[in-house]
Motif scaffolding. Structure first.
Motif, PDB file in Angstrom:
ATOM      1  N   ARG A 168       4.843   4.481   1.182  1.00  0.00           N
ATOM      2  CA  ARG A 168       5.896   4.325  -0.029  1.00  0.00           C
ATOM      3  C   ARG A 168       4.945   3.126  -0.477  1.00  0.00           C
ATOM      4  NH1 ARG A 168       8.376   6.874  -3.304  1.00  0.00           N
ATOM      5  NH2 ARG A 168       8.749   9.010  -2.410  1.00  0.00           N
ATOM      6  N   SER A 169       5.559   2.834  -0.046  1.00  0.00           N
ATOM      7  CA  SER A 169       4.947   1.017  -0.288  1.00  0.00           C
ATOM      8  C   SER A 169       4.096   0.874  -0.763  1.00  0.00           C
ATOM      9  CB  SER A 169       5.858   0.127   1.066  1.00  0.00           C
ATOM     10  OG  SER A 169       5.051   0.267   2.417  1.00  0.00           O
ATOM     11  N   LYS A 170       2.929   0.787   0.273  1.00  0.00           N
ATOM     12  CA  LYS A 170       1.964   0.355  -0.388  1.00  0.00           C
ATOM     13  C   LYS A 170       1.382   1.100  -1.277  1.00  0.00           C
ATOM     14  CE  LYS A 170      -0.501   2.239   3.603  1.00  0.00           C
ATOM     15  NZ  LYS A 170      -1.672   2.583   4.119  1.00  0.00           N
ATOM     16  N   VAL A 171       1.228   2.531  -2.063  1.00  0.00           N
ATOM     17  CA  VAL A 171       1.389   3.600  -2.773  1.00  0.00           C
ATOM     18  C   VAL A 171       2.117   3.057  -4.236  1.00  0.00           C
ATOM     19  CG1 VAL A 171       1.394   5.830  -3.963  1.00  0.00           C
ATOM     20  CG2 VAL A 171       0.668   5.228  -1.723  1.00  0.00           C
ATOM     21  N   GLU A 172       3.384   2.516  -3.926  1.00  0.00           N
ATOM     22  CA  GLU A 172       4.176   2.293  -5.394  1.00  0.00           C
ATOM     23  C   GLU A 172       3.473   0.466  -5.850  1.00  0.00           C
ATOM     24  OE1 GLU A 172       8.548   4.453  -4.984  1.00  0.00           O
ATOM     25  OE2 GLU A 172       7.743   2.554  -4.173  1.00  0.00           O
ATOM     26  N   ALA A 173       2.378  -0.076  -4.467  1.00  0.00           N
ATOM     27  CA  ALA A 173       2.529  -1.213  -4.910  1.00  0.00           C
ATOM     28  C   ALA A 173       0.972  -1.401  -5.655  1.00  0.00           C
ATOM     29  CB  ALA A 173       2.503  -2.098  -3.400  1.00  0.00           C
ATOM     30  N   THR A 174       0.660  -0.118  -5.673  1.00  0.00           N
ATOM     31  CA  THR A 174      -0.523  -0.084  -6.792  1.00  0.00           C
ATOM     32  C   THR A 174      -0.459   0.748  -8.028  1.00  0.00           C
ATOM     33  OG1 THR A 174      -1.120   1.948  -6.380  1.00  0.00           O
ATOM     34  CG2 THR A 174      -2.221   1.295  -4.424  1.00  0.00           C
ATOM     35  N   GLY A 175       0.902   0.508  -7.900  1.00  0.00           N
ATOM     36  CA  GLY A 175       1.285   1.387  -9.427  1.00  0.00           C
ATOM     37  C   GLY A 175       1.570   2.935  -9.216  1.00  0.00           C
ATOM     38  N   GLY A 176       0.714   3.872  -8.831  1.00  0.00           N
ATOM     39  CA  GLY A 176       0.944   4.965  -7.952  1.00  0.00           C
ATOM     40  C   GLY A 176       2.399   5.694  -7.521  1.00  0.00           C
ATOM     41  N   ILE A 177       2.372   6.897  -7.648  1.00  0.00           N
ATOM     42  CA  ILE A 177       3.659   7.760  -7.257  1.00  0.00           C
ATOM     43  C   ILE A 177       3.203   8.412  -6.214  1.00  0.00           C
ATOM     44  CG2 ILE A 177       5.510   9.675  -8.206  1.00  0.00           C
ATOM     45  CD1 ILE A 177       4.380   8.797 -11.275  1.00  0.00           C
ATOM     46  N   PRO A 178       3.535   7.921  -4.895  1.00  0.00           N
ATOM     47  CA  PRO A 178       3.819   8.452  -3.657  1.00  0.00           C
ATOM     48  C   PRO A 178       3.959  10.618  -3.679  1.00  0.00           C
ATOM     49  CG  PRO A 178       5.089   6.862  -3.491  1.00  0.00           C
ATOM     50  CD  PRO A 178       4.450   7.235  -4.195  1.00  0.00           C
ATOM     51  N   MET A 179       3.376  11.259  -3.156  1.00  0.00           N
ATOM     52  CA  MET A 179       3.498  12.913  -2.916  1.00  0.00           C
ATOM     53  C   MET A 179       3.400  13.105  -2.388  1.00  0.00           C
ATOM     54  SD  MET A 179       3.195  13.614  -6.848  1.00  0.00           S
ATOM     55  CE  MET A 179       4.260  12.627  -8.584  1.00  0.00           C
ATOM     56  N   THR A 180       3.439  14.666  -1.754  1.00  0.00           N
ATOM     57  CA  THR A 180       2.824  15.199  -0.728  1.00  0.00           C
ATOM     58  C   THR A 180       1.724  15.806  -1.841  1.00  0.00           C
ATOM     59  OG1 THR A 180       4.374  17.371  -1.623  1.00  0.00           O
ATOM     60  CG2 THR A 180       5.228  15.800  -0.086  1.00  0.00           C
ATOM     61  N   HIS A 181       1.114  16.068  -0.200  1.00  0.00           N
ATOM     62  CA  HIS A 181      -0.511  17.377  -0.992  1.00  0.00           C
ATOM     63  C   HIS A 181      -0.075  17.857  -2.193  1.00  0.00           C
ATOM     64  CE1 HIS A 181      -2.462  15.132   2.468  1.00  0.00           C
ATOM     65  NE2 HIS A 181      -2.529  14.937   1.331  1.00  0.00           N
ATOM     66  N   ALA A 182       0.746  19.063  -1.967  1.00  0.00           N
ATOM     67  CA  ALA A 182       1.226  20.317  -2.638  1.00  0.00           C
ATOM     68  C   ALA A 182       2.096  19.614  -3.967  1.00  0.00           C
ATOM     69  CB  ALA A 182       2.153  20.466  -2.126  1.00  0.00           C
ATOM     70  N   GLU A 183       2.939  18.794  -4.238  1.00  0.00           N
ATOM     71  CA  GLU A 183       3.192  17.722  -4.956  1.00  0.00           C
ATOM     72  C   GLU A 183       2.282  17.533  -6.220  1.00  0.00           C
ATOM     73  OE1 GLU A 183       7.634  16.968  -3.400  1.00  0.00           O
ATOM     74  OE2 GLU A 183       6.469  15.275  -3.666  1.00  0.00           O
TER      75      GLU A 183
END
Ligand SMILES: NC(=O)C1=CN([C@@H]2O[C@H](COP(=O)(O)OP(=O)(O)OC[C@H]3O[C@@H](n4cnc5c(N)ncnc54)[C@H](OP(=O)(O)O)[C@@H]3O)[C@@H](O)[C@H]2O)C=CC1
Ligand SMILES: [Cu+2]
Length: 881
Positions: free
Chosen positions: A464-479
């Motif tokens: 989560r932290s890494k992804v949010e640092a990029t501005g993206g939204i972490p999700m599961t694959h299906a989501e």
């Protein structure tokens, strides 16, 4: 009073070959004035025509009721009115009646103006006067089957094509009459010939066609956005297109490298020669593969033509085209073009075997890509179909000769790209699967481009932290996969199976993988792919990962993209533009992915079908492929020079005295190895390499002259040599610089420039050396893509050709003046080894001597014509006229 009026427009279609084309129509003009100008509103200004009206308009009669608001499609360049009863015998005119006639003939030799044509007849024709219209074409039909003329309108129509109608553009039919004269007609003076650019012609014939033009030199991205809109089409300035020998439909000016390649695109040349509108104007768009060379005479017409009666199908006996990629430039099964288009062909674009519509869509792509695709000598099949054309006369060829021109055409009425879904803020939504280095770097860039990025991960909380640092939204694959129909796979290929593949159905899947990360696997795959010279085997064994993915996801639309980028450069932000090859079988998906690429401020390059992914996936793993030839050659040359100097300066004196009693090895000479041997070896290598830059062009010219055509393949060794010239040139510069530095640092004092023995030769040879180095530097700098991109083609050609030859001349003088006496003499000591000066002057002198005959006007003219597409003996079995 009734006067039937006919206007006959005759103009040349081809510089060398052509039968004049004659268009005849009946025009009952109104007698308002004796001057009237009709302009086709949707066409460029050259459509303007001036008509002179007969003061005696005929009333409409059943046979003469057609009203033409628009003039015929191509205006008369001139109306030439010879004395009616006397026409030149060489024109094969038919005179039905010796009575007063009005003859309208357009001659290419007169300047074209917009002035009103001269009055139709010096004396107003009597209404009952029979009018005879002569043509340069054999008038057999009218002779054998004369329709009974109307009693008041006796006319002889030697040719009467369908008159232009109001709604449909008139078509121009080609006639292939017997040449009126055994000699080919004199080419019109360029100033007199109708000036139409290739793309103008294309635009006329296919006004709803979109034309993308990229510059023939430099990387495609440099010019990929240069489009000039005209009406609903595009055209490029005359200079750009014509100088580059533009190609129609982005294909067919490629050179065919092998029979199998040729068989893959049996219709490619036909496509070029037959234009969709059937108007024949396309013949002005020349499949000329080579960029203007030093031998291209400036007097040539801007648009070299292909003889219209030359069949476009190749002889079955072998690949007919010249080596070029022209560019120009096509190795991909999908892409061809031109040039080859080479090019070439472009002139050599990617060429795919895929036929029909798929091929059409690939055409646009193939031209394009080329820069990214390094030619792999071992994988000739599909990759080499995109062979580029090289100008044999230019020493430092464009960065990628396949780009000698990339001209791609795609139907504008093609399906529009589907749109990415938008979120509430109007941001485009996209999914990135995988939170690794590449996934995160890509997410960063996408967010910067105002995308809403859903990053799919096996464990969203962990990343989560890494992804949010990029501005993206972490999700599961299906989501994540519910977010958007466009998915970037940033997961190693070997783990693709653990993704929820069923959720990828019907989506656009962007495969970003280059090769297996596992070195062993990657190696195995590449070996598998390259091992076989049979394309069939490669198809079965060397399928790309993108193709595997497409098999895995039959309902998805897989597009290969982004694999040439690295996570590092992506995350740091790429300065300037960067070419990103995009390939896929679905045109719409490809278009959409290209938009995404553009949003990231990168330049998408359409490489055609998914099969192209085989090469695209290898791009990141190529290792100075293009430099190999030049480096090997220059190393060999340098080593030869060094060994010769070593023997002559150090070894021979010892070896020759070895048999003497009390011999002791003299090491004193070895002190100067670095200073003298390296310096003179570098000088010799530089001069030899410079000659090797220009020698292949001269050889190619002789081959073309001997064969009488450029549409034949050069031997592979020459082809490789031609393509390696740029790198040879740069290595020459490197050697020259070493020599100059060493001489300046160590030798100046000992040279004795101003000794009596040198007299004027001392300063002269030093000056020659200085200018050589300076101008060679100019050559090297001009070959840099960023520099050459800012030059016109003519400037580039001038520098690489004329200045290059000057450098060769100066460098030769540098040696000659320095070793004035020693060049001829040889004391045959040291095992008959020549001196370094004798050794290195051979090739330059040979090159210069071979070049001289090519400069004579008659040879130059022949060569120019051949390079413009003229075939002395056509490969298709017809003799050029
Ligand atoms: N690195 C680069 O510079 C470039 C990489 N690429 C391509 O991008 C892809 C990813 O590269 P990169 O990001 O460097 O690789 P990484 O190994 O850094 O990341 C791969 C990601 O894939 C996911 N993953 C790993 N194993 C599995 C598995 N068994 N099942 C499902 N998901 C898994 C993980 O994300 P999570 O834990 O969130 O599921 C992991 O972070 C590769 O195919 C590579 O070829 C292309 C161009 C450049
Ligand atoms: Cu020197």
């Amino acid at each position: 009073m009734r006067v039937d009026r006919e206007l006959k427009y005759t103009y040349p279609t081809s510089k060398h070959t052509t039968p004049l084309q004659t268009y005849t129509s009946n025009h009952p003009f109104l007698p308002v004035t004796n001057k009237h100008t009709c302009t086709l509103p949707t066409h460029p200004p050259f459509h303007q025509q001036t008509y002179t009206f007969n003061p005696f308009p005929p009333p409409p009669t059943p046979s003469n009721q057609k009203t033409h608001l628009y003039p015929p499609p191509l205006p008369p360049t001139n109306l030439h009115i010879p004395n009616p009863p006397h026409t030149h015998p060489s024109t094969n005119n038919l005179h039905i009646q010796p009575r007063p006639t009005t003859t309208y003939t357009s001659t290419p030799s007169l300047p074209r103006t917009n002035n009103p044509p001269p009055t139709l007849h010096p004396h107003p024709p009597h209404p009952f006067h029979q009018q005879t219209y002569t043509s340069n074409t054999p008038p057999a039909p009218s002779r054998t089957n004369p329709t009974p003329p109307h009693p008041f309108h006796q006319q002889t129509h030697i040719q009467q094509p369908t008159p232009p109608s109001l709604t449909t553009p008139p078509t121009i039919t080609h006639h292939t009459p017997t040449p009126p004269h055994p000699l080919p007609p004199k080419p019109p003076h360029p100033h007199h010939a109708p000036r139409r650019t290739s793309l103008e012609a294309l635009h006329r014939t296919s006004p709803h066609t979109r034309v993308d033009v990229s510059h023939p030199r430099g990387r495609s991205y440099t010019y990929s956005s240069s489009r000039y809109s005209v009406n609903d089409g595009y055209y490029l300035k005359t200079s750009s297109v014509e100088r580059c020998h533009a190609l129609a439909f982005g294909e067919s000016w490629h050179r065919r490298r092998s029979e199998s390649d040729w068989q893959k695109r049996p219709n490619s040349k036909n496509k070029m020669a037959t234009n969709p509108a059937g108007t024949g104007i396309m013949e002005n768009i020349t499949p000329s593969d080579s960029p203007p060379s030093p031998f291209d005479a400036p007097t040539s017409s801007p648009l070299p033509s292909v003889p219209p009666n030359t069949p476009s199908t190749p002889s079955p006996s072998g690949p007919p085209t010249t080596p070029f990629p022209s560019s120009g430039q096509p190795r991909f099964p999908s892409a061809s073009q031109n040039r080859d288009a080479k090019m070439p062909d472009l002139p050599e674009m990617g060429e795919n075997e895929s036929p029909g519509a798929q091929r059409q869509s690939q055409v646009s792509s193939s031209s394009r890509n080329s820069t990214l695709l390094r030619k792999n000598p071992r994988s000739r099949g599909a990759s080499e179909t995109s062979a580029g054309r090289i100008d044999p006369g230019t020493a430092f060829p464009p960065y990628d000769p396949r780009f000698s021109l990339s001209l791609s055409v795609s139907a504008a009425n093609g399906a529009a790209a589907s749109q990415l879904p938008l979120d509430d803020d109007g941001r485009k939504k996209i999914v990135v699967l995988g939170s690794g280095d590449f996934g995160l770097a890509l997410a960063t860039r996408l967010v910067q481009a105002n995308y809403r990025v859903a990053v799919g991960s096996r464990d969203p909380e962990r990343c989560r932290s890494k992804v949010e640092a990029t501005g993206g939204i972490p999700m599961t694959h299906a989501e994540a996969l519910r977010e958007s129909a466009v998915v970037v796979l940033a997961v190693p290929f070997q783990h693709t199976g653990s993704l929820p593949l069923s959720n990828l159905a019907n989506k656009i899947v962007i495969d970003s993988e280059s090769c297996h990360f596992d070195n062993e696997t990657m190696h195995a795959r590449l070996v598998l792919y390259r091992r076989s010279s049979n394309p069939k085997d490669r198809d079965s064994s060397g399928r790309s990962q993108a193709e595997h993915l497409q098999n895995l996801l039959p309902t998805a639309r897989v597009v290969k993209a982004f694999n040439v980028l690295s996570a590092y450069t992506l995350s740091r932000g790429i300065r300037g533009s960067k070419e990103v090859p995009v390939c896929g079988d679905d045109k719409e998906a490809k278009q959409l992915v290209s938009e995404v690429v553009k949003d990231l401020r990168l330049d998408p390059t359409d490489l055609g079908g998914l099969q192209s992914a085989r090469e695209v996936e290898e791009i990141p793993f190529q290792f100075f492929t293009e430099w190999k030839f030049g480096v090997i050659l220059s190393t060999v040359v340098w080593c030869i020079m060094f060994v010769v100097t070593l023997f002559r300066s150090q070894l021979c004196s010892n070896l020759e005295n070895m048999h003497k009693p009390n011999f002791t090895w003299d090491w004193s000479g070895f002190d100067g190895i670095v200073r003298d041997n390296v310096s003179s070896s570098s000088a010799g290598a530089a001069l030899t390499l410079l000659a090797l830059c220009y020698l292949p062009g001269v050889i190619a010219a002789y081959i073309q002259l001997a064969r009488g055509t450029k549409y034949s393949e050069f031997p592979l060794w020459l082809d490789t040599w031609l393509k390696g010239r740029k790198h040879i040139g740069i290595l020459m510069l490197w050697n020259a610089a070493i020599h100059a530095i060493l001489v300046l640092s160590y030798s100046m004092g000992s040279v004795g420039l101003y000794d009596d023995t040198y007299s004027w030769r001392g300063p002269t040879y030093v000056a020659c050396g200085a200018f050589t180095l300076l101008l060679a530097g100019v050559l090297g700098v001009a070959s840099l893509p960023s520099v050459s991109a800012s030059m016109t083609w003519r400037e580039f050609s001038f520098v690489q050709s004329r200045v290059g030859w000057l450098v060769l001349l100066l460098a030769s003088f540098h040696i000659i003046f320095n070793f004035w006496d020693g060049l001829i003499k040889n004391n045959f000591s040291c095992y008959f080894l020549p001196s370094i000066a004798q050794l290195c002057i051979v090739l330059p002198l040979l090159t210069l001597v071979l070049k001289l005959p090519l400069l004579t006007p008659c040879v130059d003219r022949s060569l120019t014509r051949i390079r413009q597409g003229y075939e002395r003996v056509s490969l298709h079995g017809l003799t050029g006229v």
